[in-house]
Write a protein that holds these residues in place. Structure first.
Motif, PDB file in Angstrom:
ATOM      1  N   ALA A 106      38.855  -9.658   9.433  1.00 39.31           N
ATOM      2  CA  ALA A 106      37.809  -8.947   8.700  1.00 39.31           C
ATOM      3  C   ALA A 106      37.300  -9.839   7.567  1.00 39.31           C
ATOM      4  O   ALA A 106      38.079 -10.584   6.975  1.00 39.31           O
ATOM      5  CB  ALA A 106      38.364  -7.641   8.129  1.00 39.31           C
ATOM      6  N   PRO A 107      35.984  -9.766   7.246  1.00 40.14           N
ATOM      7  CA  PRO A 107      35.428 -10.639   6.210  1.00 40.14           C
ATOM      8  C   PRO A 107      35.813 -10.250   4.787  1.00 40.14           C
ATOM      9  O   PRO A 107      35.831 -11.094   3.891  1.00 40.14           O
ATOM     10  CB  PRO A 107      33.915 -10.522   6.417  1.00 40.14           C
ATOM     11  CG  PRO A 107      33.715  -9.224   7.118  1.00 40.14           C
ATOM     12  CD  PRO A 107      34.943  -8.984   7.929  1.00 40.14           C
ATOM     13  N   THR A 108      36.106  -8.972   4.557  1.00 37.14           N
ATOM     14  CA  THR A 108      36.499  -8.519   3.215  1.00 37.14           C
ATOM     15  C   THR A 108      37.696  -7.575   3.340  1.00 37.14           C
ATOM     16  O   THR A 108      37.954  -7.032   4.418  1.00 37.14           O
ATOM     17  CB  THR A 108      35.359  -7.750   2.503  1.00 37.14           C
ATOM     18  OG1 THR A 108      35.126  -6.517   3.213  1.00 37.14           O
ATOM     19  CG2 THR A 108      34.066  -8.562   2.454  1.00 37.14           C
ATOM     20  N   ALA A 156      34.073 -12.866  10.449  1.00 33.30           N
ATOM     21  CA  ALA A 156      35.256 -13.166   9.629  1.00 33.30           C
ATOM     22  C   ALA A 156      35.956 -14.439  10.108  1.00 33.30           C
ATOM     23  O   ALA A 156      36.363 -15.286   9.301  1.00 33.30           O
ATOM     24  CB  ALA A 156      36.226 -11.994   9.653  1.00 33.30           C
ATOM     25  N   GLN A 157      36.082 -14.570  11.422  1.00 34.78           N
ATOM     26  CA  GLN A 157      36.806 -15.717  11.979  1.00 34.78           C
ATOM     27  C   GLN A 157      36.080 -17.037  11.746  1.00 34.78           C
ATOM     28  O   GLN A 157      36.686 -18.100  11.761  1.00 34.78           O
ATOM     29  CB  GLN A 157      37.063 -15.486  13.474  1.00 34.78           C
ATOM     30  CG  GLN A 157      38.075 -14.372  13.705  1.00 34.78           C
ATOM     31  CD  GLN A 157      38.227 -13.972  15.165  1.00 34.78           C
ATOM     32  OE1 GLN A 157      37.323 -14.177  15.976  1.00 34.78           O
ATOM     33  NE2 GLN A 157      39.363 -13.388  15.507  1.00 34.78           N
ATOM     34  N   ASN A 158      34.773 -16.961  11.470  1.00 34.74           N
ATOM     35  CA  ASN A 158      33.981 -18.169  11.220  1.00 34.74           C
ATOM     36  C   ASN A 158      33.744 -18.442   9.736  1.00 34.74           C
ATOM     37  O   ASN A 158      33.005 -19.364   9.396  1.00 34.74           O
ATOM     38  CB  ASN A 158      32.627 -18.066  11.937  1.00 34.74           C
ATOM     39  CG  ASN A 158      32.800 -18.094  13.451  1.00 34.74           C
ATOM     40  OD1 ASN A 158      33.596 -18.860  13.985  1.00 34.74           O
ATOM     41  ND2 ASN A 158      32.068 -17.243  14.156  1.00 34.74           N
ATOM     42  N   LEU A 159      34.362 -17.647   8.863  1.00 35.89           N
ATOM     43  CA  LEU A 159      34.158 -17.844   7.417  1.00 35.89           C
ATOM     44  C   LEU A 159      34.770 -19.167   6.950  1.00 35.89           C
ATOM     45  O   LEU A 159      35.957 -19.406   7.150  1.00 35.89           O
ATOM     46  CB  LEU A 159      34.799 -16.697   6.625  1.00 35.89           C
ATOM     47  CG  LEU A 159      34.034 -15.374   6.540  1.00 35.89           C
ATOM     48  CD1 LEU A 159      34.869 -14.343   5.798  1.00 35.89           C
ATOM     49  CD2 LEU A 159      32.695 -15.548   5.837  1.00 35.89           C
ATOM     50  N   PRO A 160      33.971 -20.021   6.311  1.00 31.47           N
ATOM     51  CA  PRO A 160      34.511 -21.305   5.876  1.00 31.47           C
ATOM     52  C   PRO A 160      35.324 -21.227   4.584  1.00 31.47           C
ATOM     53  O   PRO A 160      36.144 -22.096   4.308  1.00 31.47           O
ATOM     54  CB  PRO A 160      33.246 -22.154   5.651  1.00 31.47           C
ATOM     55  CG  PRO A 160      32.185 -21.152   5.291  1.00 31.47           C
ATOM     56  CD  PRO A 160      32.535 -19.890   6.018  1.00 31.47           C
TER      57      PRO A 160
END
Length: 204
Positions: A106-108, A156-160
């Motif tokens: 998840a992104p957050t 989310a999985q691609n967040l640098p």
């Protein structure tokens, strides 16, 4: 389930720090506090004020944790052997929503809680929708079939800006194992957290 009532980034501005390390944070543009008096010169904080601020920052970082839940976690940490501050961090990092966030499912932290409560997460192969569930060492956390295709999860999985920490071992892109309870130094906070001040706040 409690719902966060205030704007998320308002907490960032109140603290004057980008506590989740997100590029969208308004602190990146405006370092002063929210509201019409936000640009007033800040007075010197008392010891109580410093402790309260540390508590609000740590509690805020973990998303929708209520004051009641947070205090209960502190009380549990203080009854355990060892350093109370370290114990507190360990217990907070064992929350299922936090492990989902650390695994980059998840992104957050807020969306991690939502993914759990909507039943998209499996713990040892069994569906679990309780975000505050305590994950044990050796537990395997995985995404449900629908979740693997969700845009939120792929984002989310691609967040640098975030890496998966060492205490969460990856097995492909949809499964992780909780390897150990982390210490404060191992937790990848974007800003400095001071659990010792939180302990002082509650032990007054």
């Amino acid at each position: 389930m409690s719902k966060r009532q205030s704007a998320k980034y308002k907490l960032d501005r109140r603290m004057g720090e980008n506590i989740w390390g997100r590029p969208k944070s308004s602190v990146n543009r405006r370092s002063y506090g929210p509201g019409q008096h936000g640009q007033r010169r800040k007075g010197k904080l008392s010891d109580y004020g410093i402790q309260l601020r540390a508590k609000q920052k740590l509690k805020g970082y973990y998303g929708d944790v209520t004051e009641k839940q947070f205090k209960r976690t502190y009380q549990e940490a203080s009854s355990m052997k060892g350093d109370t501050g370290q114990n507190l961090i360990g217990l907070l990092e064992q929350r299922l929503d936090m492990v989902v966030y650390r695994a980059k499912f998840a992104p957050t932290i807020f969306s991690a809680r939502q993914i759990v409560s909507h039943g998209h997460i499996r713990v040892n192969g069994v569906k679990c929708n309780i975000a505050s569930r305590r994950v044990k060492v050796g537990d395997v956390i995985s995404l449900g079939n629908k979740a693997k295709e969700m845009a939120l999860v792929i984002e989310a999985q691609n967040l640098p800006e975030r890496e998966v920490p060492d205490y969460v071992a990856q097995d492909g892109t949809d499964k992780v194992t909780f390897v150990r309870v982390p210490t404060l130094d191992e937790v990848p906070y974007p800003v400095k957290m001071e659990p010792n001040l939180v302990v002082e706040f509650y032990s007054r």
